[in-house]
Scaffold this motif. Structure first.
Motif, mmCIF file in Angstrom:
data_model
loop_
_atom_site.group_PDB
_atom_site.id
_atom_site.type_symbol
_atom_site.label_atom_id
_atom_site.label_comp_id
_atom_site.label_asym_id
_atom_site.label_seq_id
_atom_site.Cartn_x
_atom_site.Cartn_y
_atom_site.Cartn_z
ATOM 1 N N TRP A 1 -3.230 -20.958 3.471
ATOM 2 C CA TRP A 1 -3.761 -22.190 4.043
ATOM 3 C C TRP A 1 -5.199 -22.100 4.469
ATOM 4 N N ARG A 2 -5.421 -21.201 5.126
ATOM 5 C CA ARG A 2 -6.933 -20.469 5.570
ATOM 6 C C ARG A 2 -7.380 -19.645 4.714
ATOM 7 N N GLY A 3 -6.708 -18.986 3.603
ATOM 8 C CA GLY A 3 -6.913 -17.972 3.218
ATOM 9 C C GLY A 3 -6.338 -16.690 3.380
ATOM 10 N N PRO A 4 -6.356 -15.629 2.527
ATOM 11 C CA PRO A 4 -5.743 -14.269 2.675
ATOM 12 C C PRO A 4 -6.467 -13.514 3.834
ATOM 13 N N GLY A 5 -5.743 -12.634 4.743
ATOM 14 C CA GLY A 5 -6.433 -11.719 5.434
ATOM 15 C C GLY A 5 -5.873 -10.631 5.978
ATOM 16 N N THR A 6 -4.562 -10.541 5.867
ATOM 17 C CA THR A 6 -3.862 -9.362 5.995
ATOM 18 C C THR A 6 -4.012 -8.101 5.108
ATOM 19 N N SER A 7 -4.243 -6.918 5.707
ATOM 20 C CA SER A 7 -4.396 -5.785 4.835
ATOM 21 C C SER A 7 -3.192 -4.814 4.603
ATOM 22 N N PRO A 8 -2.779 -4.205 3.457
ATOM 23 C CA PRO A 8 -1.570 -3.649 3.294
ATOM 24 C C PRO A 8 -2.043 -2.097 4.004
ATOM 25 N N ILE A 9 -0.685 -1.340 4.399
ATOM 26 C CA ILE A 9 -0.701 0.036 4.809
ATOM 27 C C ILE A 9 0.159 0.805 4.026
ATOM 28 N N LEU A 10 0.062 2.217 3.939
ATOM 29 C CA LEU A 10 0.911 3.189 3.451
ATOM 30 C C LEU A 10 1.721 3.921 4.342
ATOM 31 N N PHE A 11 3.147 3.957 4.012
ATOM 32 C CA PHE A 11 3.874 4.712 4.943
ATOM 33 C C PHE A 11 4.938 5.572 3.994
ATOM 34 N N GLY A 12 4.654 6.579 3.803
ATOM 35 C CA GLY A 12 5.572 7.647 2.880
ATOM 36 C C GLY A 12 5.269 7.134 1.583
ATOM 37 N N ASP B 1 7.209 -27.764 13.078
ATOM 38 C CA ASP B 1 7.480 -27.902 11.635
ATOM 39 C C ASP B 1 5.833 -27.589 11.282
ATOM 40 N N ASP B 2 4.882 -27.555 11.948
ATOM 41 C CA ASP B 2 3.624 -27.377 11.626
ATOM 42 C C ASP B 2 3.465 -26.074 10.906
ATOM 43 N N GLY B 3 3.204 -25.995 9.741
ATOM 44 C CA GLY B 3 2.935 -24.681 9.064
ATOM 45 C C GLY B 3 1.554 -23.851 9.544
ATOM 46 N N ASP B 4 0.486 -24.703 10.162
ATOM 47 C CA ASP B 4 -0.344 -24.070 10.572
ATOM 48 C C ASP B 4 -0.312 -22.990 11.894
ATOM 49 N N LEU B 5 0.654 -23.456 12.308
ATOM 50 C CA LEU B 5 1.113 -22.574 13.591
ATOM 51 C C LEU B 5 2.118 -21.592 13.557
ATOM 52 N N LYS B 6 2.382 -21.318 11.918
ATOM 53 C CA LYS B 6 3.188 -20.233 11.659
ATOM 54 C C LYS B 6 2.565 -19.007 10.922
ATOM 55 N N LYS B 7 1.195 -19.373 10.803
ATOM 56 C CA LYS B 7 0.367 -18.153 10.245
ATOM 57 C C LYS B 7 0.135 -17.017 11.053
ATOM 58 N N ALA B 8 -0.280 -15.979 10.475
ATOM 59 C CA ALA B 8 -0.863 -14.844 11.111
ATOM 60 C C ALA B 8 -1.478 -14.025 10.010
ATOM 61 N N PHE B 9 -2.419 -13.003 10.336
ATOM 62 C CA PHE B 9 -3.508 -12.395 9.389
ATOM 63 C C PHE B 9 -3.405 -10.727 9.674
ATOM 64 N N CYS B 10 -2.307 -10.405 10.324
ATOM 65 C CA CYS B 10 -2.379 -8.831 11.110
ATOM 66 C C CYS B 10 -2.400 -7.888 10.016
ATOM 67 N N THR B 11 -2.775 -6.616 10.118
ATOM 68 C CA THR B 11 -2.445 -5.584 9.555
ATOM 69 C C THR B 11 -1.172 -4.819 10.622
ATOM 70 N N PRO B 12 -0.163 -4.181 10.319
ATOM 71 C CA PRO B 12 0.566 -3.624 10.994
ATOM 72 C C PRO B 12 0.384 -2.183 11.434
ATOM 73 N N THR B 13 1.044 -1.744 12.429
ATOM 74 C CA THR B 13 0.778 -0.301 12.803
ATOM 75 C C THR B 13 2.003 0.543 12.640
ATOM 76 N N ILE B 14 2.036 1.807 12.306
ATOM 77 C CA ILE B 14 3.272 2.613 12.487
ATOM 78 C C ILE B 14 3.004 3.753 13.746
ATOM 79 N N ILE B 15 4.038 3.631 14.556
ATOM 80 C CA ILE B 15 4.147 4.454 15.783
ATOM 81 C C ILE B 15 5.501 5.372 15.554
ATOM 82 N N ARG B 16 5.682 6.367 16.488
ATOM 83 C CA ARG B 16 6.629 7.244 16.688
ATOM 84 C C ARG B 16 7.081 6.724 18.249
ATOM 85 N N VAL B 17 8.261 6.642 18.618
ATOM 86 C CA VAL B 17 8.966 6.650 19.857
ATOM 87 C C VAL B 17 10.003 7.340 19.884
#
Length: 371
Positions: free
Chosen positions: A116-127, A165-181
């Motif tokens: 909708w507004r363009g891509p923005g999420t970055s990939p990450i590596l895990f194993g 039902d507004d898809g504009d309110l369902k968007k996100a552009f985050c890059t995730p983070t791996i932690i250990r707990v």
């Protein structure tokens, strides 16, 4: 468990015009796209000379969708490891390249999402996994690919009640983070209306918190036993969450919440016991990480999309007009220097050794500390 901040700062804000560089030996790998989004390339730039050593066309798009004026078709940041670089252009394509030869090792173009507004999420590596978010107007899911073949290992749809039902309110552009707990690894995965912690090996849910915002962009941080989560647009909030719960922990595991001066696009920095937050409209906020109490709240000036970076004892903040403010991290606001570039930054800079790599709207700069 406390994990110190990475010296090259946080991930790219969602609406960056061009993405941050990934680094491999003496070469910088970056992605780019034509303004109309029809051609998408990966470029290899020699770090010492700035010479473009390779310019590899990866994808041709017949009918690109419109994007936000402050975004580009190449905003996601590449992720790199010895021998390989992984580039992502959202639903337009994901590819793996050999960093020595530039050969294409695999690609995927069958992961659907209307950004909708363009891509923005970055990939990450895990194993052995390459993990990518797709939180779009129509589809919202997380997928883990085999990094050697590009094949899907697991995929989980967002189980979130968006209450609209507004898809504009369902968007996100985050890059995730791996932690250990407590010996368990968690994929901290912000989305619209919620952040969910998944098992990164299987995609099974561990816990979640709920909020009212959408279009989250800032990468989550972890330290002092707390996960720091930005809720996104609009009227962003910053939550400090204990990550040892199960299921919906909104009412039980949020230690503190900050509402004043929290930006939406730039990611934050955690340095020692202090959180540093740059607002889109040019304010800078310092919070006590354990309590959420405001330590100071000052004005930098200008508008910001790029995330601040921390290196060599300083925080570097680049605004959209070309002003670079250098701040010393401390319990008192201290400006070390203010510099000007010919054009402004939408992308987060990168740090390697004494070099600061800065990508403005028109140029790529390498600034190095004198020996």
């Amino acid at each position: 468990q406390y994990i110190p901040p990475v010296i090259d700062g946080s991930s790219l804000g969602a609406f960056a015009y061009l993405e941050r560089q990934s680094r491999f030996e003496l070469a910088d790998v970056l992605t780019t796209a034509t303004a109309d989004g029809r051609l998408m390339n990966a470029m290899c730039v020699h770090r010492e000379t700035g010479q473009v050593e390779r310019d590899i066309q990866l994808f041709e798009v017949e009918a690109p969708r419109e994007i936000h004026a402050t975004n580009s078709y190449a905003s996601p940041t590449p992720v790199i490891e010895a021998g390989r670089v992984y580039v992502n252009f959202g639903s337009y394509g994901t590819a793996c390249l050999d960093t020595t030869t530039g050969d294409l090792l695999w690609k995927r173009r069958d992961l659907p999402c209307h950004h909708w507004r363009g891509p923005g999420t970055s990939p990450i590596l895990f194993g052995d996994l390459l993990i990518i978010h797709f939180d779009g107007y129509d589809y919202q899911y997380v997928v883990a690919l085999d990094k050697d073949t590009g094949q899907t290992v697991w995929k989980v749809d967002r189980d979130i009640d968006y209450q609209t039902d507004d898809g504009d309110l369902k968007k996100a552009f985050c890059t995730p983070t791996i932690i250990r707990v407590n010996g368990q690894q968690q994929l901290i995965s912000p989305a619209a209306k919620a952040t969910i912690a998944y098992d990164p090996r299987s995609g099974s849910e561990i816990w979640r918190i709920l909020y009212d915002n959408h279009s989250a962009t800032a990468r989550p941080l972890y330290g002092h036993g707390l996960v720091f989560i930005n809720s996104g647009f609009s009227k962003a909030q910053l939550f400090a969450v204990r990550p040892d719960g199960k299921g919906d922990v909104t009412d039980s595991h949020i230690t503190w919440t900050a509402n004043r001066g929290i930006g939406s696009k730039p990611s934050h920095l955690l340095i020692g016991g202090l959180l540093y937050v740059v607002h889109d409209r040019g304010q800078m906020l310092c919070l006590d990480a354990k309590t959420g109490e405001t330590v100071w709240h000052e004005r930098l000036g200008g508008n910001f999309s790029a995330s601040p970076v921390y290196a060599n004892g300083h925080i570097y903040c680049f605004n959209e007009a070309g002003q670079a403010t250098v701040v010393r991290p401390a319990r008192e606001f201290q400006v070390v220097a203010v510099n000007e570039l010919e054009d402004g930054c939408m992308a987060s800079p990168a740090v390697t050794g004494r070099k600061l790599l800065i990508r403005t709207k028109t140029h790529l700069y390498c600034v190095e500390q004198a020996k």
